[in-house]
Design a protein around this motif. Structure first.
Motif, PDB file in Angstrom:
ATOM      1  N   ALA A 352      28.447 -14.404 113.959  1.00 61.28           N
ATOM      2  CA  ALA A 352      29.076 -12.650 114.490  1.00 61.28           C
ATOM      3  C   ALA A 352      29.890 -12.288 112.803  1.00 61.28           C
ATOM      4  N   ARG A 353      30.463 -13.463 111.985  1.00 62.91           N
ATOM      5  CA  ARG A 353      30.768 -12.970 110.639  1.00 62.91           C
ATOM      6  C   ARG A 353      29.328 -12.550 109.708  1.00 62.91           C
ATOM      7  N   LEU A 371      21.412 -15.909 108.764  1.00 67.36           N
ATOM      8  CA  LEU A 371      21.114 -16.651 110.027  1.00 67.36           C
ATOM      9  C   LEU A 371      21.671 -16.917 111.314  1.00 67.36           C
ATOM     10  N   ALA A 372      20.143 -16.979 112.069  1.00 65.32           N
ATOM     11  CA  ALA A 372      20.832 -16.645 113.342  1.00 65.32           C
ATOM     12  C   ALA A 372      21.541 -18.396 114.363  1.00 65.32           C
ATOM     13  N   GLY A 373      22.239 -17.494 114.960  1.00 69.13           N
ATOM     14  CA  GLY A 373      23.155 -18.871 115.098  1.00 69.13           C
ATOM     15  C   GLY A 373      24.529 -19.558 114.517  1.00 69.13           C
ATOM     16  N   GLY A 374      24.502 -19.461 113.440  1.00 66.54           N
ATOM     17  CA  GLY A 374      25.079 -19.854 112.480  1.00 66.54           C
ATOM     18  C   GLY A 374      24.893 -21.636 112.345  1.00 66.54           C
ATOM     19  N   ILE A 375      25.753 -21.643 111.949  1.00 63.96           N
ATOM     20  CA  ILE A 375      25.958 -23.354 111.336  1.00 63.96           C
ATOM     21  C   ILE A 375      25.665 -23.834 112.964  1.00 63.96           C
ATOM     22  N   ASP A 376      26.027 -23.408 114.243  1.00 62.86           N
ATOM     23  CA  ASP A 376      25.755 -24.349 115.454  1.00 62.86           C
ATOM     24  C   ASP A 376      24.367 -24.347 115.687  1.00 62.86           C
ATOM     25  N   ALA A 377      23.652 -23.259 115.403  1.00 66.75           N
ATOM     26  CA  ALA A 377      22.065 -23.387 115.900  1.00 66.75           C
ATOM     27  C   ALA A 377      21.326 -24.568 114.934  1.00 66.75           C
ATOM     28  N   TRP A 378      22.285 -24.540 113.430  1.00 67.20           N
ATOM     29  CA  TRP A 378      21.402 -25.029 112.639  1.00 67.20           C
ATOM     30  C   TRP A 378      22.001 -26.244 112.702  1.00 67.20           C
ATOM     31  N   ILE A 379      22.696 -27.085 113.443  1.00 70.57           N
ATOM     32  CA  ILE A 379      23.056 -28.027 113.630  1.00 70.57           C
ATOM     33  C   ILE A 379      22.509 -28.709 114.749  1.00 70.57           C
ATOM     34  N   GLU A 380      21.833 -28.121 115.727  1.00 74.63           N
ATOM     35  CA  GLU A 380      21.738 -27.501 117.303  1.00 74.63           C
ATOM     36  C   GLU A 380      19.917 -28.789 117.195  1.00 74.63           C
TER      37      GLU A 380
END
Length: 389
Positions: A352-353, A371-380
């Motif tokens: 979002a930010r 980055l689509a989904g941010g670091i949450d997606a990166w971790i996933e």
């Protein structure tokens, strides 16, 4: 505003109920009649999270006869610091099941109705119609407008609260007897303009304060005592330990309860809160997937990865090669002296930010993606060993 009791008295109290609710019965404002009203009441809690946790426990303890719980989510470890109705052993369970069991432990005399589903424009009218009032414990704008509109169309009150970081707001909306949520917020904020608790954080005890206050308002409405927050918004600052209050009037131009209403049935609330589509030559915001980013970080040294989260978030987790330039520096203009030349990829926690920063960058003519989904997606997808928050 003194209001008549919302619910008629139910059956007389049993000896067991007299013993359990004895401290209510000796309050003249409640008494036996008020407790019978609570026994006959049907309350729907939308959301079994931070606000719903204390609200459900206190409504059950107070003797509300029928409590509906609607939630489609499961318990996550990050919920536990504020969603006190759930326990460590409930991680991975459906929240509606965990919450229902907790309610039964508090008061086995209460009937619990589980709604393990998402509340939407199709399901909401049929569900809400079966209850006397709704307590809104949600954290997203589409569901807030949905609850408001359906309650307004059905002539039912709902108790609303909102929390963020250290601050909370609370009111009772009742179209026809006072303002509704749309009278206060005619249109939703632009997408991404208001960070979620997952983005901005929340003090764990704050939803406990606001959720308990919501239960208090619900009990007042059912029994017909005190001065419910109809036409008033209470604002709490937990850092200063203060409560303030502002008055709100019904808006004659309100789309739901005004003189010429345009909302006569539930609408597509996701689309409504997404705002009008804006046609641009650029099209959708340019983005990269986690796997695309991982490849770029190996193959293209010109690319700079920019983390727009706050420094305390970067202490929890970070992506190698990312430089920290908080979003606020883009708003003040200080970021331009920090950013290197060349293509940029920006990221935040969930996207979002970084989307907001990306708009600023592209407007300034910089070559950038996010980055689509941010670091949450990166971790996933890429680094599951990184800490989550």
């Amino acid at each position: 505003m003194q209001l008549s009791p919302l619910v008629d008295p139910g059956a007389d109290l049993t000896d067991e109920e007299v013993r359990r609710y004895a401290r209510h019965l000796i309050l003249p404002e409640v008494g036996r009649q008020g407790q019978r009203r609570l026994k006959n009441a049907r309350v729907l809690m939308v959301g079994a999270g931070g606000l719903g946790s204390p609200g459900l426990l206190y409504l059950a303890a107070a003797g509300v006869g029928t409590i509906g719980i609607i939630d489609f989510d499961v318990v996550d470890e990050s919920n536990l610091h504020r969603q006190v109705i759930h326990r460590t052993g409930d991680i991975g369970r459906a929240k509606v099941e965990s919450a229902a069991e907790a309610v039964a432990r508090v008061n086995p005399l209460v009937q619990v109705i589980r709604h393990a589903e998402r509340l939407d424009a199709t399901t909401a009218p049929g569900i809400i119609e079966g209850y006397d009032l709704v307590v809104d414990g949600t954290d997203n704008f589409p569901t807030r407008y949905l609850v408001n509109d359906v309650c307004g169309l059905l002539g039912k009150p709902h108790v609303w609260a909102s929390i963020f970081r250290f601050d909370g707001q609370l009111s009772v909306f009742w179209a026809g007897r006072g303002p509704c949520y749309r009278c206060l917020f005619p249109t939703p904020p632009p997408p991404g303009a208001v960070p979620s608790c997952a983005e901005g954080g929340v003090l764990g005890v704050l939803p406990g304060l606001l959720g308990t206050a919501q239960a208090n308002e619900a009990i007042k409405l059912i029994v017909g005592m005190g001065d419910p927050l109809v036409g008033r918004v209470a604002i709490h600052d937990s850092l200063r330990a203060t409560w303030q209050e502002i008055g709100v009037r019904a808006d004659p131009r309100c789309a739901l309860c005004g003189e010429s209403p345009t909302v006569t049935e539930p609408i597509d609330y996701v689309a409504f809160c997404a705002g009008p589509a804006v046609a641009t030559d650029e099209g959708p915001l340019p983005e990269v997937s986690p796997r695309e980013l991982a490849a770029l970080l190996v193959s293209d040294e010109r690319v700079t990865l920019v983390d727009v989260r706050e420094p305390h978030e970067r202490e929890i987790n970070r992506i190698d090669r990312a430089i920290g330039v908080p979003k606020g520096l883009f708003e003040t203009g200080e970021a331009w002296a920090i950013l290197p030349d060349g293509p940029l990829i920006v990221h935040c926690k969930s996207g979002a930010r970084s989307a907001q920063v990306l708009r600023t960058l592209t407007a300034a003519g910089r070559e950038a993606r996010h980055l689509a989904g941010g670091i949450d997606a990166w971790i996933e997808e890429i680094q599951p060993d990184l800490a989550r928050y």
